[in-house]
Design a protein around this motif. Sequence first.
Motif, short mmCIF file in Angstrom:
data_model
loop_
_atom_site.label_atom_id
_atom_site.label_comp_id
_atom_site.label_asym_id
_atom_site.label_seq_id
_atom_site.Cartn_x
_atom_site.Cartn_y
_atom_site.Cartn_z
N UNK B 16 26.13 26.29 42.95
CA UNK B 16 26.51 24.49 43.41
C UNK B 16 27.89 24.43 43.69
N UNK B 17 28.09 23.22 43.75
CA UNK B 17 29.37 23.02 44.27
C UNK B 17 30.02 22.90 43.51
N UNK B 18 30.02 24.18 42.37
CA UNK B 18 30.72 23.11 41.33
C UNK B 18 32.68 23.05 41.48
N UNK B 19 33.05 23.15 43.18
CA UNK B 19 34.43 22.79 42.48
C UNK B 19 35.08 21.26 43.30
N UNK B 20 33.61 20.34 42.76
CA UNK B 20 33.30 19.13 43.77
C UNK B 20 34.09 18.84 42.29
N UNK B 21 33.64 19.21 41.07
CA UNK B 21 34.31 18.56 39.83
C UNK B 21 36.17 18.93 39.46
N UNK B 22 36.81 18.03 39.88
CA UNK B 22 38.48 18.46 39.04
C UNK B 22 38.92 18.61 38.16
N UNK B 23 37.90 18.85 37.03
CA UNK B 23 37.71 19.35 35.81
C UNK B 23 38.17 20.50 35.58
N UNK B 24 36.86 21.21 36.72
CA UNK B 24 36.51 22.44 36.70
C UNK B 24 37.58 23.28 37.56
N UNK B 25 38.23 22.55 37.83
CA UNK B 25 39.07 23.78 38.75
C UNK B 25 40.08 24.24 38.15
N UNK B 26 40.36 23.14 37.40
CA UNK B 26 41.77 23.97 36.26
C UNK B 26 41.20 25.53 36.22
N UNK B 27 39.57 25.75 35.94
CA UNK B 27 39.68 26.47 35.02
C UNK B 27 39.28 28.04 35.54
N UNK B 28 39.57 29.34 35.10
CA UNK B 28 39.88 30.67 35.55
C UNK B 28 38.63 31.26 36.73
N UNK B 29 39.32 31.70 37.92
CA UNK B 29 38.30 32.18 38.82
C UNK B 29 37.06 32.82 38.37
N UNK B 33 32.75 31.37 38.12
CA UNK B 33 32.22 31.77 38.86
C UNK B 33 30.82 32.52 38.03
N UNK B 34 31.28 32.67 36.69
CA UNK B 34 30.12 33.16 35.93
C UNK B 34 29.32 31.74 35.90
N UNK B 35 30.19 30.43 35.76
CA UNK B 35 29.14 29.43 35.54
C UNK B 35 28.09 29.05 37.09
N UNK B 36 29.11 29.32 37.89
CA UNK B 36 28.08 29.12 38.71
C UNK B 36 27.06 29.25 39.46
N UNK B 37 27.36 31.17 38.49
CA UNK B 37 25.73 31.67 38.18
C UNK B 37 24.76 31.75 37.89
N UNK B 38 24.86 30.23 36.71
CA UNK B 38 23.89 30.59 36.04
C UNK B 38 23.42 29.01 36.38
N UNK B 39 24.10 28.21 36.87
CA UNK B 39 23.78 26.79 37.30
C UNK B 39 22.80 26.16 38.12
N UNK B 59 19.92 22.42 27.39
CA UNK B 59 20.76 22.23 28.52
C UNK B 59 22.25 22.18 28.04
N UNK B 60 22.82 21.92 28.15
CA UNK B 60 23.95 21.55 28.82
C UNK B 60 24.17 20.99 29.96
N UNK B 61 24.39 20.09 30.83
CA UNK B 61 24.92 18.45 31.57
C UNK B 61 26.12 18.85 31.55
N UNK B 62 26.89 18.46 33.16
CA UNK B 62 27.41 17.77 33.44
C UNK B 62 27.32 17.31 35.12
#
Lengths: 263, 263
Positions: B16-29, B33-39, B59-62
Motif C-alpha cells: 500500500x502507498x501509505x505515504x500518500x497520507x501525510x498524517x502517517x508520515x509523522x510516524x517512525x520508520x 513498515x509494520x503497518x505497510x506489512x499488514x495493510x 478491521x481498522x480502516x483509513x
Amino acid sequence: MQRSLKGGSRSPGQTCALSDLSDLNTLPEDVREALKAICRQKSYEAGQTIAEADRPSDFIGIVRDGILRMEKTLSDGRRHLVGLLVEGDIFGHVFDGEMHFNVEAATSVELFTFRRGPFEEILLRSPDLDRLLLLNLLNELDRARDWMIILANPKVRGRLAGFLLLLCTRFQNVDHVTSIAGDAIRLRIPLSRRDLANLLGTRLESVSRAFHALANDGLIDILQPRVVEIRDLEALADEAGGSELGDPASLHQLMLAIQKPTD
Amino acid sequence: MQRSLKGGSRSPGQTCALSDLSDLNTLPEDVREALKAICRQKSYEAGQTIAEADRPSDFIGIVRDGILRMEKTLSDGRRHLVGLLVEGDIFGHVFDGEMHFNVEAATSVELFTFRRGPFEEILLRSPDLDRLLLLNLLNELDRARDWMIILANPKVRGRLAGFLLLLCTRFQNVDHVTSIAGDAIRLRIPLSRRDLANLLGTRLESVSRAFHALANDGLIDILQPRVVEIRDLEALADEAGGSELGDPASLHQLMLAIQKPTD
DNA sequence: CGGTATTTTGAGTATCGTCAAGGCCAGTGG
DNA sequence: CCACTGGCCTTGACGATACTCAAAATACCG
C-alpha cells in the motif's frame, strides 16, 4: 455579568477521594497513588466558568459531582451548548489539543483537577490511564452523535422528548437528576429554558410550549419548571422517533425498574 | 435493496502507498513498515456498505480517497447521518469499542485496511500510533460538535448554509469536493437531497427549497443539483449564524484564496 | 415585601412538514 | 431510435408548527 472565573474554592491540603469514581478503580494501585499525589479538589457554584476556550487551561479535570455545560461562544456573541459533563467525565485536552469550548458549572460542582505537566508524565508511563482516556473520548463521541440524532428531529416536541429520554438513560444514577417517584421517573433538569433552547436549536418560548404540549397529552407532569415526571416513557420514546438513544435495552430496563420501585 | 457488503475489490499482493497520507508520515520508520506489512487496499463504489453497526467488523480502516457516510439505523428503520469520513480519517473501533453506526461509501472510495489483531499489536508497541489515533478521535469529536452547532440553527436555510460552509472549510483540499472557479468556490456535494435532509433534520423538499432560496438571494449558484458555487461567502456565514465553524480564521483565509486564485 | 430573572401565554406572521404532481436524467428493452 | 422505467430533484398548495414581538404570571432572592 456572570461571576467570573477566578477558580473555585480549593481544598489543597486534603487528599482526594479518588476512589469515589468507579472508573478510576480499574487502574493499577501505583497509578492511582501517583494521581492522588498531584490531585486537587475544587468546588464551583452554578454559573461559574471553569475553563475557557482556546486558552491553555493547563489542567485536566474529572467531574466528581454535579453537572457541567460545554458551550461554544460564537463570533456574534451567541452561545451554543455542545454537551454536558457528569460524574466521571474527563475534560481538558491532553497533549497539544485545544478545547474549542468553554466549560461552566450548570449546578454546583465538585472537581478533581490535575496540572497538565505532571498528569501527562503519569500518562506516558501508564497504558491503563491512556486507555481510560481513550474510552472516555469514545464515550463522548458517542454522546455527541446522540445529540446529533436528537437535534435532527424535525419537530421541537420530538427533540425535547429525545432530550428527556437522554436524561433518563445516560444520566441515571447521576447526581440528583433522576429519581423514582412512585410509578414515574422524576427528572431535575439542570438547564434553564434558554439553555435548552440553545441546545435544541429553537427558542425558549417553543421549549416552554413543547413542555406543556407533552404535559397536556399526559406524557409528562410538570411539577416545577425544572422538575418533571415521566408518565409515559414509551410514548415519549415514540415521540422522539424511536428509542435509539444508547440502547433500546436500557430503556426497557428503566421501565422494569419503575414497575418494581423498591426492591 | 442495496448492493450488500461482501467487501470491495482488493489488491492484496500489492504494497500500500501509505505515504500518500501525510498524517502517517509523522510516524517512525519502523511503525510505518509494520503497518505497510499488514495493510490491504480495498475499493468500494458509491452506495456499498463497508461496515455494519454493532457487528465486530474486525478491521481498522483509513480513508485514502473518497467520502464515507457514517449513519445510525434507528429502531423504526429510518436512518440518520452522523458524520462524514474523508481522506486520512480512521474508523473502526480499536479495543473493546463497538461502532454504533454503519459506514457506507458516499462516493467511490479507496481504503487502507488492517485486521484488528495485528493492528492492535503494533499499536501497543507504538505510542506514536496511539497518539495519532487519539488526535483522530479528538478531531472527530470537534467535528461532531460542529455538526451540533449547525443542527442547532432554528431555520433550514441557516443549517444548509452551515453545511455548505463546513464543506468549504473542513473539506478544502479533499477529494474533488472543493475547487476554485473564477471568483467563487465550487462545491461538489457528496450527498443526495434525501441524505442531506436526514443530516440537517428536515425533509428533502425543504432542502431543495432552501437551496433555491439561497440561490435567489444571490448567495450561491446552482449549476447542477449537486454542484453549487459560493457567490457570497460572508453572507453565507451570516446566514449560518456567524462563522464559527472551525476557525473564523480559515474562512478569512479562504476568501483571500479566492481573491487571488492563480498564484 | 419588593425587585429581578425566569417562565408562561397570547397573537400574528413566517417557515416548515405534508401530500401530490410534474420534470429531468440515465439505463433498459423493445 | 424511441417508449418505458425508476431514481432524484423541483414545484405547488395547504395545514401544522415554530419564530417573533409583546405582555403577563410565576418563581427566586434578598
